[in-house]
Motif scaffolding. Structure first.
Motif, PDB file in Angstrom:
ATOM      1  N   LEU A 279       0.861  -1.187   0.000  1.00 67.52           N
ATOM      2  CA  LEU A 279       0.000   0.000   0.000  1.00 67.52           C
ATOM      3  C   LEU A 279       0.894   1.231   0.000  1.00 67.52           C
ATOM      4  N   LYS A 280       0.700   2.088  -0.989  1.00 65.95           N
ATOM      5  CA  LYS A 280       1.528   3.295  -1.108  1.00 65.95           C
ATOM      6  C   LYS A 280       0.654   4.543  -1.146  1.00 65.95           C
ATOM      7  N   VAL A 281       1.010   5.535  -0.355  1.00 67.58           N
ATOM      8  CA  VAL A 281       0.310   6.817  -0.378  1.00 67.58           C
ATOM      9  C   VAL A 281       0.893   7.663  -1.508  1.00 67.58           C
ATOM     10  N   LEU A 282       0.070   7.970  -2.498  1.00 69.97           N
ATOM     11  CA  LEU A 282       0.506   8.792  -3.633  1.00 69.97           C
ATOM     12  C   LEU A 282       0.388  10.276  -3.330  1.00 69.97           C
ATOM     13  N   ALA A 283      -0.623  10.645  -2.572  1.00 73.47           N
ATOM     14  CA  ALA A 283      -0.825  12.052  -2.220  1.00 73.47           C
ATOM     15  C   ALA A 283      -1.704  12.127  -0.979  1.00 73.47           C
ATOM     16  N   TYR A 284      -1.457  13.144  -0.186  1.00 71.78           N
ATOM     17  CA  TYR A 284      -2.274  13.359   1.014  1.00 71.78           C
ATOM     18  C   TYR A 284      -2.373  14.844   1.306  1.00 71.78           C
ATOM     19  N   GLN A 285      -3.576  15.296   1.566  1.00 75.14           N
ATOM     20  CA  GLN A 285      -3.808  16.651   2.053  1.00 75.14           C
ATOM     21  C   GLN A 285      -4.825  16.573   3.180  1.00 75.14           C
ATOM     22  N   PRO A 286      -4.535  17.156   4.323  1.00 75.28           N
ATOM     23  CA  PRO A 286      -5.509  17.134   5.414  1.00 75.28           C
ATOM     24  C   PRO A 286      -6.675  18.064   5.114  1.00 75.28           C
ATOM     25  N   PRO A 287      -7.828  17.824   5.691  1.00 73.43           N
ATOM     26  CA  PRO A 287      -8.929  18.783   5.544  1.00 73.43           C
ATOM     27  C   PRO A 287      -8.577  20.098   6.220  1.00 73.43           C
ATOM     28  N   VAL A 288      -9.049  21.203   5.673  1.00 69.97           N
ATOM     29  CA  VAL A 288      -8.736  22.515   6.236  1.00 69.97           C
ATOM     30  C   VAL A 288     -10.010  23.352   6.320  1.00 69.97           C
ATOM     31  N   ARG A 289      -9.952  24.336   7.199  1.00 74.34           N
ATOM     32  CA  ARG A 289     -11.096  25.235   7.393  1.00 74.34           C
ATOM     33  C   ARG A 289     -10.564  26.623   7.721  1.00 74.34           C
ATOM     34  N   ALA A 290     -10.981  27.614   6.956  1.00 70.32           N
ATOM     35  CA  ALA A 290     -10.576  28.997   7.178  1.00 70.32           C
ATOM     36  C   ALA A 290     -11.664  29.748   7.929  1.00 70.32           C
ATOM     37  N   GLN A 291     -11.353  30.971   8.305  1.00 71.62           N
ATOM     38  CA  GLN A 291     -12.331  31.819   8.993  1.00 71.62           C
ATOM     39  C   GLN A 291     -13.431  32.257   8.021  1.00 71.62           C
ATOM     40  N   ARG A 292     -14.624  32.386   8.562  1.00 73.79           N
ATOM     41  CA  ARG A 292     -15.746  32.877   7.760  1.00 73.79           C
ATOM     42  C   ARG A 292     -16.135  34.301   8.110  1.00 73.79           C
ATOM     43  N   ASN A 293     -15.512  34.830   9.152  1.00 73.43           N
ATOM     44  CA  ASN A 293     -15.900  36.156   9.625  1.00 73.43           C
ATOM     45  C   ASN A 293     -14.656  36.934  10.026  1.00 73.43           C
ATOM     46  N   ASN A 294     -14.152  37.716   9.098  1.00 81.58           N
ATOM     47  CA  ASN A 294     -13.043  38.624   9.404  1.00 81.58           C
ATOM     48  C   ASN A 294     -13.159  39.852   8.501  1.00 81.58           C
ATOM     49  N   PHE A 295     -12.216  40.751   8.626  1.00 79.09           N
ATOM     50  CA  PHE A 295     -12.236  41.995   7.863  1.00 79.09           C
ATOM     51  C   PHE A 295     -12.346  41.733   6.362  1.00 79.09           C
ATOM     52  N   TRP A 296     -11.547  40.810   5.848  1.00 77.99           N
ATOM     53  CA  TRP A 296     -11.489  40.546   4.423  1.00 77.99           C
ATOM     54  C   TRP A 296     -12.780  39.915   3.915  1.00 77.99           C
ATOM     55  N   ILE A 297     -13.264  38.936   4.648  1.00 72.37           N
ATOM     56  CA  ILE A 297     -14.496  38.255   4.247  1.00 72.37           C
ATOM     57  C   ILE A 297     -15.681  39.213   4.292  1.00 72.37           C
ATOM     58  N   ASN A 298     -15.726  40.054   5.312  1.00 73.06           N
ATOM     59  CA  ASN A 298     -16.829  41.021   5.405  1.00 73.06           C
ATOM     60  C   ASN A 298     -16.808  41.997   4.230  1.00 73.06           C
ATOM     61  N   CYS A 299     -15.602  42.402   3.816  1.00 71.81           N
ATOM     62  CA  CYS A 299     -15.496  43.280   2.635  1.00 71.81           C
ATOM     63  C   CYS A 299     -15.969  42.556   1.379  1.00 71.81           C
ATOM     64  N   LEU A 300     -15.613  41.281   1.268  1.00 67.38           N
ATOM     65  CA  LEU A 300     -16.032  40.505   0.104  1.00 67.38           C
ATOM     66  C   LEU A 300     -17.551  40.340   0.083  1.00 67.38           C
ATOM     67  N   LYS A 301     -18.138  40.049   1.243  1.00 67.84           N
ATOM     68  CA  LYS A 301     -19.595  39.913   1.321  1.00 67.84           C
ATOM     69  C   LYS A 301     -20.290  41.215   0.938  1.00 67.84           C
ATOM     70  N   ASP A 302     -19.776  42.336   1.428  1.00 66.39           N
ATOM     71  CA  ASP A 302     -20.376  43.631   1.100  1.00 66.39           C
ATOM     72  C   ASP A 302     -20.281  43.915  -0.396  1.00 66.39           C
ATOM     73  N   THR A 303     -19.157  43.556  -0.991  1.00 70.61           N
ATOM     74  CA  THR A 303     -18.980  43.775  -2.426  1.00 70.61           C
ATOM     75  C   THR A 303     -19.973  42.942  -3.226  1.00 70.61           C
ATOM     76  N   LEU A 304     -20.148  41.689  -2.823  1.00 73.14           N
ATOM     77  CA  LEU A 304     -21.113  40.828  -3.513  1.00 73.14           C
ATOM     78  C   LEU A 304     -22.534  41.373  -3.401  1.00 73.14           C
ATOM     79  N   LEU A 305     -22.891  41.811  -2.208  1.00 70.32           N
ATOM     80  CA  LEU A 305     -24.233  42.371  -2.018  1.00 70.32           C
ATOM     81  C   LEU A 305     -24.445  43.604  -2.892  1.00 70.32           C
ATOM     82  N   GLY A 306     -23.369  44.359  -3.114  1.00 73.20           N
ATOM     83  CA  GLY A 306     -23.450  45.528  -3.984  1.00 73.20           C
ATOM     84  C   GLY A 306     -23.745  45.166  -5.425  1.00 73.20           C
ATOM     85  N   GLU A 307     -23.471  43.918  -5.800  1.00 73.07           N
ATOM     86  CA  GLU A 307     -23.788  43.420  -7.145  1.00 73.07           C
ATOM     87  C   GLU A 307     -25.039  42.535  -7.131  1.00 73.07           C
TER      88      GLU A 307
END
Length: 376
Positions: A279-307
């Motif tokens: 048995l050989k592992v060819l590739a592995y990436q762990p699951p990841v989770r980023a923040q959903r509520n920060n300065f950048w995300i809030n700006c992105l949400k506001d921009t989307l709502l503007g469209e």
């Protein structure tokens, strides 16, 4: 704005399939495009013909830095297209071709947004922009995003331009690619009982693993494991019992599942049928989770709502380069303007309205951040 259509078409017409991996021509095209608008891009290579494009745009005060990163390569076009894969034909308000949605439409939007900012003589006071269009994304990013990321200076946020339909991808499943080699015993095809058929063993092992995955998903609706057999090969001749076979499996899994636990499940299942395996592992990436509520995300949400776009958060079933960004300690998300369910598809296309709207969203997002930083 018709330039975005021509730009997308020109990018699609440049074959950058990976494999074999030949991004130099498309990187040079992007280099010339940005240079024509007064930018100072650079081309970086970690192997012959495997070109990446890097363009840093400094602001007056350099309070924050954002990374914008689409990729240059595509999967192979394959056969059975109704519309030639490098024709970039426009039909029914769509542009067709390999890479139209993954990821040349997103690449075109990024280039067009930068061009318009120059044409408008927009001088950013606070936000530095790093535009990085990478090679080798479709094969692990070892010749692109991974080595370049480690060499970049401070980054505050990353917008990975590899998404579709303006969705904000804040998390992704884990990935485990395995190669299972099964050994059997040769015999004459007329006397199969005298041998042990490695192909049949492989089929039985796969069936057992598949059924186990189904039971796990039924037991826990949130699990949503997926399993795919991408390659299987074995035997020598039709009149011989196959004494060897290998198969390559693609498992996607949620958080709270460790690599070691999953490998143990595979080993125990295989050993119900045979001890003669590897048995050989060819590739592995762990699951990841980023923040959903920060300065950048809030700006992105506001921009989307503007469209008039309702912000929609999603977990990616496929692998992205988001995990490399988060591992470095930089917050970010995957975002983009492609058409859903078109990545890697035959007769791939991108909807033209997504391109127009994508340029507005990306440009206004960058301007909004720069303006808000005036108050910091």
């Amino acid at each position: 704005m018709k330039r975005i259509l021509r730009l997308t078409q020109e990018l699609i017409k440049i074959n950058s399939e990976n494999p074999p991996g030949r991004e130099r021509k498309i990187a040079k095209f992007c280099y010339d495009f940005l240079k024509n608008y007064g930018y100072k891009p650079r081309i970086l290579e970690f192997a012959p013909q495997r070109s990446n494009l890097l363009c840093s745009c400094k602001s007056e005060n350099s309070l924050r830095t954002i990374l914008l990163s689409p990729h240059l390569d595509t999967v192979p076009a394959g056969e059975n297209w109704n519309i030639p894969p490098f024709s970039a034909k426009i039909l029914n308000n769509r542009i067709y071709g390999r890479g139209a949605s993954d990821c040349k439409g997103n690449l075109a939007v990024g280039l067009e947004a930068l061009a318009q900012l120059k044409e408008e003589k927009r001088k950013f006071r606070n936000l530095d922009i790093v535009f990085l269009a990478t090679a080798d994304e479709e094969a692990g990013s070892s010749l692109g995003f991974k080595p370049i990321l480690n060499s970049l200076p401070r980054l505050d946020f990353g917008l990975i331009l590899d998404g579709s339909e303006f969705k904000i991808i804040y998390a992704q499943k884990g990935l485990l690619h395995l190669r299972i080699n099964i050994l059997g015993k040769k015999a004459h095809g007329a006397y199969p009982e005298r041998g042990e058929n490695a192909i049949i063993l492989s089929f039985n092992i796969y069936s057992q693993i598949r059924d186990l995955i189904k039971r796990l998903n039924k037991k826990d609706k949130k699990a949503q494991f997926t399993l795919n057999i991408g390659k299987i090969e074995g035997g020598e001749k039709v009149n011989m019992v196959a004494d060897k076979c290998f198969m390559e499996l693609d498992l996607r899994f949620r958080e709270n599942e460790s690599k070691e636990k999953l490998l143990n499940i595979f080993k125990k299942t295989i050993e119900k049928f045979t001890k003669a395996y590897s048995l050989k592992v060819l590739a592995y990436q762990p699951p990841v989770r980023a923040q959903r509520n920060n300065f950048w995300i809030n700006c992105l949400k506001d921009t989307l709502l503007g469209e008039n776009i309702k912000p929609h958060f999603e977990v990616s079933r496929g692998a992205t380069i988001l995990n490399f960004l988060l591992e470095r300690g930089v917050e970010g998300v995957v975002f983009g303007f492609s058409t859903s369910q078109q990545a890697h598809a035959t007769d791939e296309y991108i909807a033209i309205p997504n391109l127009y709207k994508g340029v507005r969203v990306l440009k206004n997002f960058l301007i909004k951040i720069d303006n808000i930083l005036d108050n910091e």
